[in-house]
Write a protein that holds these residues in place. Structure first.
Motif, PDB file in Angstrom:
ATOM      1  N   ARG A 105       0.850  -1.198   0.000  1.00  0.00           N
ATOM      2  CA  ARG A 105       0.000   0.000   0.000  1.00  0.00           C
ATOM      3  C   ARG A 105       0.892   1.256   0.000  1.00  0.00           C
ATOM      4  NH1 ARG A 105      -5.658  -0.419  -0.648  1.00  0.00           N
ATOM      5  NH2 ARG A 105      -6.337  -2.430   0.169  1.00  0.00           N
ATOM      6  N   PRO A 106       0.488   2.303  -0.700  1.00  0.00           N
ATOM      7  CA  PRO A 106       1.314   3.526  -0.707  1.00  0.00           C
ATOM      8  C   PRO A 106       1.298   4.211   0.661  1.00  0.00           C
ATOM      9  CG  PRO A 106      -0.757   3.896  -1.870  1.00  0.00           C
ATOM     10  CD  PRO A 106      -0.717   2.433  -1.524  1.00  0.00           C
ATOM     11  N   LEU A 107       2.432   4.781   1.016  1.00  0.00           N
ATOM     12  CA  LEU A 107       2.535   5.555   2.262  1.00  0.00           C
ATOM     13  C   LEU A 107       2.493   7.045   1.921  1.00  0.00           C
ATOM     14  CD1 LEU A 107       5.343   3.961   4.494  1.00  0.00           C
ATOM     15  CD2 LEU A 107       2.907   4.156   5.025  1.00  0.00           C
ATOM     16  N   SER A 108       1.520   7.734   2.500  1.00  0.00           N
ATOM     17  CA  SER A 108       1.436   9.184   2.310  1.00  0.00           C
ATOM     18  C   SER A 108       0.622   9.733   3.471  1.00  0.00           C
ATOM     19  CB  SER A 108       0.753   9.521   0.975  1.00  0.00           C
ATOM     20  OG  SER A 108      -0.647   9.342   1.098  1.00  0.00           O
ATOM     21  N   SER A 109       0.443  11.037   3.472  1.00  0.00           N
ATOM     22  CA  SER A 109      -0.343  11.629   4.561  1.00  0.00           C
ATOM     23  C   SER A 109      -1.798  11.160   4.505  1.00  0.00           C
ATOM     24  CB  SER A 109      -0.265  13.151   4.478  1.00  0.00           C
ATOM     25  OG  SER A 109      -0.756  13.575   3.228  1.00  0.00           O
ATOM     26  N   ARG A 110      -2.199  10.538   3.413  1.00  0.00           N
ATOM     27  CA  ARG A 110      -3.581  10.036   3.294  1.00  0.00           C
ATOM     28  C   ARG A 110      -3.711   8.591   3.757  1.00  0.00           C
ATOM     29  NH1 ARG A 110      -5.287  10.663  -2.593  1.00  0.00           N
ATOM     30  NH2 ARG A 110      -7.354  10.242  -1.750  1.00  0.00           N
ATOM     31  N   THR A 111      -2.589   7.930   4.077  1.00  0.00           N
ATOM     32  CA  THR A 111      -2.644   6.537   4.519  1.00  0.00           C
ATOM     33  C   THR A 111      -3.441   6.439   5.824  1.00  0.00           C
ATOM     34  OG1 THR A 111      -0.486   6.099   3.533  1.00  0.00           O
ATOM     35  CG2 THR A 111      -1.243   4.555   5.218  1.00  0.00           C
ATOM     36  N   PRO A 112      -4.469   5.588   5.868  1.00  0.00           N
ATOM     37  CA  PRO A 112      -5.233   5.489   7.111  1.00  0.00           C
ATOM     38  C   PRO A 112      -4.449   4.744   8.180  1.00  0.00           C
ATOM     39  CG  PRO A 112      -6.048   3.914   5.490  1.00  0.00           C
ATOM     40  CD  PRO A 112      -4.966   4.694   4.817  1.00  0.00           C
ATOM     41  N   VAL A 113      -4.630   5.133   9.441  1.00  0.00           N
ATOM     42  CA  VAL A 113      -3.996   4.425  10.563  1.00  0.00           C
ATOM     43  C   VAL A 113      -5.089   4.067  11.564  1.00  0.00           C
ATOM     44  CG1 VAL A 113      -1.778   5.564  10.269  1.00  0.00           C
ATOM     45  CG2 VAL A 113      -3.457   6.537  11.851  1.00  0.00           C
ATOM     46  N   TYR A 114      -4.744   3.147  12.455  1.00  0.00           N
ATOM     47  CA  TYR A 114      -5.683   2.785  13.512  1.00  0.00           C
ATOM     48  C   TYR A 114      -6.078   4.041  14.277  1.00  0.00           C
ATOM     49  CZ  TYR A 114      -6.890  -2.055  14.277  1.00  0.00           C
ATOM     50  OH  TYR A 114      -7.502  -3.263  14.201  1.00  0.00           O
ATOM     51  N   PRO A 115      -7.359   4.177  14.629  1.00  0.00           N
ATOM     52  CA  PRO A 115      -7.777   5.349  15.408  1.00  0.00           C
ATOM     53  C   PRO A 115      -6.891   5.490  16.648  1.00  0.00           C
ATOM     54  CG  PRO A 115      -9.686   4.083  14.689  1.00  0.00           C
ATOM     55  CD  PRO A 115      -8.480   3.280  14.286  1.00  0.00           C
ATOM     56  N   GLY A 116      -6.303   6.666  16.818  1.00  0.00           N
ATOM     57  CA  GLY A 116      -5.424   6.914  17.965  1.00  0.00           C
ATOM     58  C   GLY A 116      -3.952   6.782  17.632  1.00  0.00           C
ATOM     59  N   ASP A 117      -3.618   6.071  16.543  1.00  0.00           N
ATOM     60  CA  ASP A 117      -2.218   5.923  16.143  1.00  0.00           C
ATOM     61  C   ASP A 117      -1.705   7.210  15.484  1.00  0.00           C
ATOM     62  OD1 ASP A 117      -1.541   3.487  17.075  1.00  0.00           O
ATOM     63  OD2 ASP A 117      -1.436   2.477  15.144  1.00  0.00           O
ATOM     64  N   THR A 118      -0.391   7.349  15.458  1.00  0.00           N
ATOM     65  CA  THR A 118       0.224   8.532  14.855  1.00  0.00           C
ATOM     66  C   THR A 118       0.078   8.482  13.338  1.00  0.00           C
ATOM     67  OG1 THR A 118       1.864   8.455  16.607  1.00  0.00           O
ATOM     68  CG2 THR A 118       2.360   9.868  14.715  1.00  0.00           C
ATOM     69  N   PRO A 119      -0.564   9.462  12.734  1.00  0.00           N
ATOM     70  CA  PRO A 119      -0.704   9.439  11.273  1.00  0.00           C
ATOM     71  C   PRO A 119       0.635   9.650  10.575  1.00  0.00           C
ATOM     72  CG  PRO A 119      -1.619  11.465  12.179  1.00  0.00           C
ATOM     73  CD  PRO A 119      -1.181  10.631  13.352  1.00  0.00           C
ATOM     74  N   VAL A 120       0.632   9.399   9.278  1.00  0.00           N
ATOM     75  CA  VAL A 120       1.847   9.580   8.482  1.00  0.00           C
ATOM     76  C   VAL A 120       1.983  11.062   8.156  1.00  0.00           C
ATOM     77  CG1 VAL A 120       3.028   8.976   6.344  1.00  0.00           C
ATOM     78  CG2 VAL A 120       1.534   7.286   7.475  1.00  0.00           C
ATOM     79  N   SER A 121       3.134  11.648   8.505  1.00  0.00           N
ATOM     80  CA  SER A 121       3.402  13.010   8.039  1.00  0.00           C
ATOM     81  C   SER A 121       4.818  13.068   7.482  1.00  0.00           C
ATOM     82  CB  SER A 121       3.191  14.040   9.151  1.00  0.00           C
ATOM     83  OG  SER A 121       4.174  13.930  10.124  1.00  0.00           O
ATOM     84  N   ILE A 122       4.912  13.594   6.302  1.00  0.00           N
ATOM     85  CA  ILE A 122       6.186  13.699   5.594  1.00  0.00           C
ATOM     86  C   ILE A 122       6.437  15.194   5.390  1.00  0.00           C
ATOM     87  CG2 ILE A 122       7.453  13.054   3.495  1.00  0.00           C
ATOM     88  CD1 ILE A 122       5.245  10.718   3.306  1.00  0.00           C
ATOM     89  N   THR A 123       7.502  15.677   6.017  1.00  0.00           N
ATOM     90  CA  THR A 123       7.737  17.118   6.092  1.00  0.00           C
ATOM     91  C   THR A 123       9.061  17.474   5.433  1.00  0.00           C
ATOM     92  OG1 THR A 123       6.683  17.029   8.253  1.00  0.00           O
ATOM     93  CG2 THR A 123       7.843  19.072   7.689  1.00  0.00           C
ATOM     94  N   PRO A 124       9.052  18.389   4.468  1.00  0.00           N
ATOM     95  CA  PRO A 124      10.328  18.833   3.903  1.00  0.00           C
ATOM     96  C   PRO A 124      11.124  19.629   4.929  1.00  0.00           C
ATOM     97  CG  PRO A 124       8.441  19.693   2.655  1.00  0.00           C
ATOM     98  CD  PRO A 124       7.903  19.068   3.901  1.00  0.00           C
ATOM     99  N   THR A 125      12.400  19.289   5.091  1.00  0.00           N
ATOM    100  CA  THR A 125      13.260  20.047   6.017  1.00  0.00           C
ATOM    101  C   THR A 125      14.293  20.873   5.259  1.00  0.00           C
ATOM    102  OG1 THR A 125      14.682  18.113   6.233  1.00  0.00           O
ATOM    103  CG2 THR A 125      13.000  18.404   7.916  1.00  0.00           C
ATOM    104  N   SER A 126      14.420  20.574   3.988  1.00  0.00           N
ATOM    105  CA  SER A 126      15.343  21.322   3.130  1.00  0.00           C
ATOM    106  C   SER A 126      14.744  21.257   1.728  1.00  0.00           C
ATOM    107  CB  SER A 126      16.716  20.651   3.198  1.00  0.00           C
ATOM    108  OG  SER A 126      17.573  21.160   2.203  1.00  0.00           O
ATOM    109  N   GLN A 127      14.621  22.412   1.068  1.00  0.00           N
ATOM    110  CA  GLN A 127      13.944  22.418  -0.230  1.00  0.00           C
ATOM    111  C   GLN A 127      14.712  23.256  -1.238  1.00  0.00           C
ATOM    112  OE1 GLN A 127       9.409  22.185  -0.115  1.00  0.00           O
ATOM    113  NE2 GLN A 127       9.835  23.586   1.564  1.00  0.00           N
TER     114      GLN A 127
END
Ligand SMILES: [Zn+2]
Length: 210
Positions: A7-29
């Motif tokens: 399954r693709p991993l992105s900020s839209r990936t569902p997680v178990y209620p209460g689990d930490t969602p997927v967040s992908i953050t640029p730190t250098s652009q």
């Protein structure tokens, strides 16, 4: 031919209620004048397609880095079970020659969208997990969020698989994959002592000799 069951991993990936969602953050652009693009990632290790380690349900048990690579790169059988909720022993007894292999169960879960968590998914009864372990299944994969139901309070199927040393892969996608025998490549990230890790999971048909 390789099938990618991941399954693709992105900020839209569902997680178990209460689990930490997927967040992908640029730190250098580069668009901000930086030398290169760099991202950081935060997420539950159970997001998307992932492999559970015994540490997930037993303190002090081996982590995901200690799983047996010969099982994760062994053979696996794909079977379709069109069962709405609980897979029980009677749904499995037609399966033979399971010993020493993986079993990847294709349910309606493969039709789930990549951004929806549906708590009404297919799972194993504890008896079914115990039966599969007793048959010598080394690895169980399912295309739903868990081998236990969403309202489980004891993770009984997880524990039954643990007793038999059966590795668990969750959140596969087996859409359009024919039932049959495959070579498996299921490689979790080598995160030391961790209870699970995301994995890229591929299978390739084993061509029967004619
Ligand atoms: Zn998990």
């Amino acid at each position: 031919m390789l099938y990618d069951l991941t399954r693709p991993l992105s900020s839209r990936t569902p997680v178990y209620p209460g689990d930490t969602p997927v967040s992908i953050t640029p730190t250098s652009q580069m668009c901000d004048g930086d030398l290169c693009n760099v991202s950081s990632i935060a997420m539950t290790v159970h997001a998307g397609t992932h492999i559970d380690a015994p540490r997930h349900y037993a303190d002090g048990a081996p982590g995901v880095d200690a799983l047996d690579l010969s099982v994760l790169t062994g053979t696996a059988q794909v079977v379709t079970l069109d069962i709405a909720l609980a897979i029980d022993v009677t749904d499995l007894v037609h399966l033979t020659n399971l010993s020493g292999k993986g079993l990847l169960v294709h349910t309606r879960g493969s039709e789930a969208l990549n951004d929806v968590f549906d708590p009404g998914y297919t799972f194993f009864t504890p008896a079914a997990a115990e039966w599969l372990g007793g048959q010598g299944v080394r690895l169980i994969g399912i295309d739903t969020p868990s081998v236990d139901p969403a309202d489980s309070t004891d993770l009984a199927a997880h524990h039954a698989f643990l007793r038999h040393d059966t590795i668990i892969i969750e959140n596969l996608c087996l859409r359009a994959v024919p039932d049959g025998h495959y070579r498996l490549l299921a490689l979790p990230l080598k995160i030391v002592d961790c209870d699970a890790a995301p994995a890229r999971v591929l299978i390739e048909p084993i061509l029967s000799k004619s």
